[in-house]
Enzyme design. Structure first.
Site, mmCIF file in Angstrom:
data_model
loop_
_atom_site.group_PDB
_atom_site.id
_atom_site.type_symbol
_atom_site.label_atom_id
_atom_site.label_comp_id
_atom_site.label_asym_id
_atom_site.label_seq_id
_atom_site.Cartn_x
_atom_site.Cartn_y
_atom_site.Cartn_z
ATOM 1 N NE ARG A 1 1.922 -6.561 17.285
ATOM 2 C CZ ARG A 1 2.748 -6.792 18.054
ATOM 3 N NH1 ARG A 1 2.862 -8.354 18.442
ATOM 4 N NH2 ARG A 1 3.419 -6.311 18.853
ATOM 5 N NE ARG B 1 3.111 -13.143 18.949
ATOM 6 C CZ ARG B 1 3.675 -12.456 19.510
ATOM 7 N NH1 ARG B 1 4.154 -11.508 19.044
ATOM 8 N NH2 ARG B 1 3.883 -12.757 20.883
ATOM 9 C CE LYS C 1 7.132 -12.021 21.115
ATOM 10 N NZ LYS C 1 7.647 -10.941 21.001
ATOM 11 C CE LYS D 1 7.724 -12.065 16.409
ATOM 12 N NZ LYS D 1 8.608 -11.324 16.926
ATOM 13 C CB CYS E 1 10.908 -0.915 17.474
ATOM 14 S SG CYS E 1 11.858 -0.014 19.122
ATOM 15 C CB CYS F 1 7.000 0.290 23.664
ATOM 16 S SG CYS F 1 7.891 -1.385 24.167
ATOM 17 C CB CYS G 1 14.373 -2.521 24.965
ATOM 18 S SG CYS G 1 13.189 -3.614 24.313
ATOM 19 C CB CYS H 1 10.355 -4.478 18.003
ATOM 20 S SG CYS H 1 9.943 -5.399 19.282
HETATM 21 FE FE1 SRM Z 1 8.144 -6.594 19.240
HETATM 22 C C1 SRM Z 1 7.400 -6.939 22.517
HETATM 23 C C2 SRM Z 1 6.318 -3.970 19.085
HETATM 24 C C3 SRM Z 1 8.261 -6.678 15.744
HETATM 25 C C4 SRM Z 1 10.795 -9.145 19.649
HETATM 26 N N1 SRM Z 1 7.019 -5.653 20.561
HETATM 27 C C5 SRM Z 1 6.762 -5.948 21.759
HETATM 28 C C6 SRM Z 1 5.801 -5.123 22.650
HETATM 29 C C7 SRM Z 1 4.637 -5.679 22.344
HETATM 30 C C8 SRM Z 1 6.030 -4.453 24.119
HETATM 31 C C9 SRM Z 1 5.571 -5.478 24.979
HETATM 32 O O1 SRM Z 1 5.564 -6.719 25.205
HETATM 33 O O2 SRM Z 1 4.621 -5.107 25.872
HETATM 34 C C10 SRM Z 1 5.904 -3.864 21.719
HETATM 35 C C11 SRM Z 1 4.738 -2.919 21.532
HETATM 36 C C12 SRM Z 1 5.089 -1.494 21.243
HETATM 37 C C13 SRM Z 1 4.023 -0.352 20.849
HETATM 38 O O3 SRM Z 1 4.025 0.225 21.639
HETATM 39 O O4 SRM Z 1 3.537 -0.727 19.759
HETATM 40 C C14 SRM Z 1 6.441 -4.307 20.165
HETATM 41 N N2 SRM Z 1 7.304 -5.491 17.723
HETATM 42 C C15 SRM Z 1 6.756 -4.331 17.952
HETATM 43 C C16 SRM Z 1 6.537 -3.641 16.742
HETATM 44 C C17 SRM Z 1 5.108 -2.965 16.698
HETATM 45 C C18 SRM Z 1 7.574 -2.833 16.357
HETATM 46 C C19 SRM Z 1 7.553 -1.791 15.282
HETATM 47 O O5 SRM Z 1 8.067 -0.833 15.181
HETATM 48 O O6 SRM Z 1 6.981 -2.348 14.092
HETATM 49 C C20 SRM Z 1 6.368 -4.976 15.674
HETATM 50 C C21 SRM Z 1 5.204 -5.671 15.636
HETATM 51 C C22 SRM Z 1 5.205 -6.978 14.854
HETATM 52 C C23 SRM Z 1 4.157 -7.434 14.729
HETATM 53 O O7 SRM Z 1 3.147 -6.822 13.826
HETATM 54 O O8 SRM Z 1 3.679 -8.530 15.028
HETATM 55 C C24 SRM Z 1 7.448 -5.897 16.524
HETATM 56 N N3 SRM Z 1 9.094 -7.763 17.761
HETATM 57 C C25 SRM Z 1 9.246 -7.582 16.566
HETATM 58 C C26 SRM Z 1 10.380 -8.243 15.961
HETATM 59 C C27 SRM Z 1 10.794 -8.144 14.551
HETATM 60 C C28 SRM Z 1 10.262 -9.120 13.590
HETATM 61 O O9 SRM Z 1 9.589 -10.217 14.327
HETATM 62 O O10 SRM Z 1 10.346 -9.250 12.559
HETATM 63 C C29 SRM Z 1 10.971 -8.814 17.046
HETATM 64 C C30 SRM Z 1 12.380 -9.511 16.986
HETATM 65 C C31 SRM Z 1 12.231 -10.737 16.131
HETATM 66 C C32 SRM Z 1 12.028 -11.853 17.323
HETATM 67 O O11 SRM Z 1 11.179 -12.093 17.881
HETATM 68 O O12 SRM Z 1 13.270 -12.593 17.857
HETATM 69 C C33 SRM Z 1 10.272 -8.564 18.354
HETATM 70 N N4 SRM Z 1 8.691 -7.831 20.600
HETATM 71 C C34 SRM Z 1 9.920 -8.608 20.771
HETATM 72 C C35 SRM Z 1 10.293 -9.074 21.899
HETATM 73 C C36 SRM Z 1 11.536 -10.191 22.319
HETATM 74 C C37 SRM Z 1 11.012 -11.565 22.109
HETATM 75 C C38 SRM Z 1 12.058 -12.715 22.721
HETATM 76 O O13 SRM Z 1 12.250 -13.385 21.819
HETATM 77 O O14 SRM Z 1 12.518 -12.605 23.567
HETATM 78 C C39 SRM Z 1 9.492 -8.651 22.776
HETATM 79 C C40 SRM Z 1 9.240 -9.016 24.541
HETATM 80 C C41 SRM Z 1 8.748 -10.230 24.791
HETATM 81 O O15 SRM Z 1 8.099 -11.138 24.068
HETATM 82 O O16 SRM Z 1 8.875 -10.507 25.900
HETATM 83 C C42 SRM Z 1 8.493 -7.902 22.181
HETATM 84 FE FE1 SF4 Z 2 9.627 -1.942 22.495
HETATM 85 FE FE2 SF4 Z 2 12.004 -2.937 22.772
HETATM 86 FE FE3 SF4 Z 2 10.298 -3.612 21.039
HETATM 87 FE FE4 SF4 Z 2 11.259 -1.498 20.859
HETATM 88 S S1 SF4 Z 2 12.214 -3.274 20.499
HETATM 89 S S2 SF4 Z 2 9.100 -1.939 20.615
HETATM 90 S S3 SF4 Z 2 11.302 -0.699 22.799
HETATM 91 S S4 SF4 Z 2 9.731 -4.129 23.099
#
Ligand code: SRM
Ligand code: SF4
Length: 578
Positions: free
Chosen positions: A88, A158, A221, A223, A441, A447, A487, A491
């Site tokens: 990323r 981030r 993390k 943001k 997402c 993922c 999930c 995201c």
């Molecule tokens: Fe996310 C984890 C994809 C935005 C909350 N996210 C992941 C991971 C890296 C899975 C992992 O930990 O192994 C996913 C990778 C999937 C893949 O194969 O690409 C993933 N997140 C994404 C993306 C690519 C979704 C998308 O379809 O665009 C977004 C990439 C953002 C970026 O460029 O930095 C993405 N993730 C978000 C958002 C939305 C936002 O930030 O606007 C959230 C919710 C907002 C928040 O943080 O509360 C989000 N991602 C998470 C979480 C839960 C964090 C938490 O507070 O518990 C995880 C899991 C973790 O961190 O343990 C996670």
């Molecule tokens: Fe993966 Fe869950 Fe984030 Fe979708 S919402 S990209 S399934 S970690």
């Protein structure tokens, strides 16, 4: 002293939080994020990273993954999973030049398993499926075009988002400059990235100085956004720290600061919940970096390092009290927050198609379904963008809605760019407003945390929702902000949608209702663990009621609340689970 963190326990403001999570040991022992990543890179026996390095590479912007579609087949063949990394990039404000675009396009084509460029919900791109022998090449390629992936994952600040609004170009430019400055101010200072990936000079000892992040980095993390009302494309309530641009006569004068948003939760664990950000007040521009650092360092010192599920800023605010947190930020930044200046968020979607900026330049927003740029048999999207990049003289902007803007096009180039876009399926008049307002997402197959499909599920599901809207005679402009997330991590920001689907198991989702157009309300669970067929039946019934009973101009989310279909969620855990 209000905080003490020994190597084993943490206490904050007199409260014992308990033994530290293992990730704390890992960061502490990592020699400022170096670990033994270099040794792992040389190891040809496995395609993956071992022990702590599996986590440490995240701080360098990479996640280890494998293709879940072929996982079982490889187990049968007694092969290790096909380990690869997802990268990323760091792109504050999502701006990328045509030269940079052509280089990332080439890398994705030549060196990744899927060949795609994936635009994310945080204004950047991801490569999926890069094998170990190509990882260094990937970083060196990016470095040669001025891109890095530092701190796009891991317990750090981030990629900093900034409203993509090329129309008000002067204000956007100023806001964008702040997004870049904040990103750089909060970046890790360790030279680990340059040393490992760019063959930078080795530093023998652990003398790296991390004045803001500290040697243990953040508890979780973090943001940040810079947002220009009335657009809330960046979804402030998903973010720990937000700077809301306040302008006078088109010039940026300061920011309202919002702290403590976040969307993730865990099924069945009511200590986790989505939360809106709190309003801390207004600051003049010259205090921006001080306030950013003060919020980050307060969260660094007070965030829960013992339970990662409750470690984000939103939980810290609820644990210590928002007022106490705010007072500490004021003390550390040497500022007193003024009352917030008035503003309103009314929309979040991108304006797909051409708009003309105040500078007379033209900007073309391309709708990219779920952000996936790939050459499909009937739609060579990725080649189309590359072709535009070869002639385009402005820049590209990735949006937080996973779309792409061809920005700064002079009048004389409009026709040519439009022709390429149409020929490659990047401009398509038949795409409905409903589809443009839907987002998912990534989820399967890359993922590791996905419980249900999202990106691969959404396109057909939207077709079904379109049919329902037509069946109930709803005009094109009456659409619903619909988001799917595989999930409960959220995201795809389903927890700020009018209809949010949260993956529970293959083919099953929780159905949430009640978000609004401006993204200032968290939707609430309406039905738990239902199939896609049942969801469509529910939507059919609800849309029928909406079409018949709504007030003039009332959007779907507002209707579900006014009509009592669900109760409004205000902010906190108490509201969310009530
Ligand atoms: Fe996310 C984890 C994809 C935005 C909350 N996210 C992941 C991971 C890296 C899975 C992992 O930990 O192994 C996913 C990778 C999937 C893949 O194969 O690409 C993933 N997140 C994404 C993306 C690519 C979704 C998308 O379809 O665009 C977004 C990439 C953002 C970026 O460029 O930095 C993405 N993730 C978000 C958002 C939305 C936002 O930030 O606007 C959230 C919710 C907002 C928040 O943080 O509360 C989000 N991602 C998470 C979480 C839960 C964090 C938490 O507070 O518990 C995880 C899991 C973790 O961190 O343990 C996670
Ligand atoms: Fe993966 Fe869950 Fe984030 Fe979708 S919402 S990209 S399934 S970690």
């Amino acid at each position: 002293m209000s905080t003490s963190t020994t190597t084993h326990t943490q206490s904050v403001l007199g409260e014992e939080l308990g033994p530290l999570a293992d990730n704390e040991r890992l960061k502490r022992e990592s020699n400022f994020l170096r670990g033994t990543i270099e040794q792992d890179l040389q190891d040809p026996i496995t395609g993956g990273f071992t022990s702590d390095n599996f986590q440490l590479i995240r701080f360098h912007g990479m996640y280890q993954q494998d293709d879940r579609d072929i996982r079982n087949e490889r187990v049968k063949q007694k092969l290790e999973p096909l380990h690869n990394v997802m990268l990323r990039a760091r792109m504050p404000g999502g701006i990328i030049s045509p030269e940079q675009w052509l280089a990332i396009d080439k890398f994705a084509t030549d060196h990744s398993l899927y060949g795609s460029i994936r635009l994310t919900t945080r204004q950047t791109f991801q490569f999926h499926g890069v094998l170990k022998p190509n990882i260094k090449l990937m970083h060196q390629t990016l470095n040669s075009i001025g891109i890095d992936s530092i701190a796009t994952a891991g317990d750090v600040n981030r990629n900093v988002l900034c409203t993509t609004n090329p129309v008000e170009s002067e204000l956007h430019q100023q806001a964008y400059q702040w997004a870049k400055k904040i990103s750089e101010h909060l970046l890790p200072k360790t030279k680990a990235y340059a040393e490992i990936w760019l063959d930078g000079e080795k530093v023998e000892t652990t003398q790296d100085d991390e004045p803001i992040l500290g040697s243990h980095f953040l508890p979780r993390k973090f943001k940040t956004t810079v947002v220009i009302p009335p657009q809330n494309d960046v979804d402030v309530h998903a973010n720990d720290l937000n700077f809301v641009a306040i302008a006078e006569q088109g010039k940026l004068v300061g920011f309202n600061v919002l702290v403590g948003g976040g969307l993730a939760m865990t099924h069945g664990d009511t200590s986790t919940y989505p939360r809106r950000a709190d309003d801390f007040g207004y600051i003049p521009l010259d205090k921006t970096l001080d306030v950013a650092a003060a919020v980050v360092t307060t969260q660094r010192d007070w965030g829960n390092r013992s339970n990662r599920k409750n470690a984000k800023t939103k939980y810290t605010l609820d644990r210590v009290g928002s007022d106490v947190f705010k007072a500490e930020v004021e003390k550390r930044a040497g500022v007193v927050f003024e009352k917030s200046r008035p503003y309103e968020f009314t929309e979040r979607g991108d304006r797909i198609g051409w708009v003309e900026g105040i500078d007379g330049k033209h900007h073309l927003t391309l709708f990219i379904e779920n952000g996936r740029l790939l050459d499909y048999p009937d739609k060579p999207l990725k080649s189309g963008v590359a072709k535009i990049a070869r002639i385009h003289q402005g820049d590209f902007r990735m949006t937080a809605n996973q779309n792409l803007i061809v920005a700064g096009v002079p009048s004389e180039e409009k026709t040519q760019i439009e022709r390429i876009a149409i020929e490659h399926g990047l401009m398509d008049e038949t795409v409905s407003e409903q589809r443009k307002n839907s987002m998912a997402c990534v989820a399967f197959p890359t993922c590791p945390l996905a419980m249900a499909e999202a990106e691969r599920f959404l396109p057909e599901f939207v077709t079904d929702v379109e049919k329902i809207l037509r069946k109930h005679d709803l005009p094109e402009q009456d659409n619903i902000i619909l988001r799917v997330t595989g999930c409960p991590n959220g995201c795809g920001r389903a927890m700020l949608a009018e209809i949010g689907l949260v993956g529970k198991a293959p083919g099953r989702y929780n159905l949430h209702l009640g978000g609004n157009r401006g993204g200032t309300r968290v939707p609430k669970m309406y039905k738990e663990n239902i199939s896609d067929k049942q969801i469509l039946q529910e939507i059919d019934h609800l849309v029928e009621r909406w079409s018949k009973e709504r007030l003039e101009g009332e959007c779907f989310g507002d209707f579900t609340i006014r009509s009592g279909i669900i109760d409004e969620v205000v902010v906190s855990k108490r509201d969310f689970y009530a």
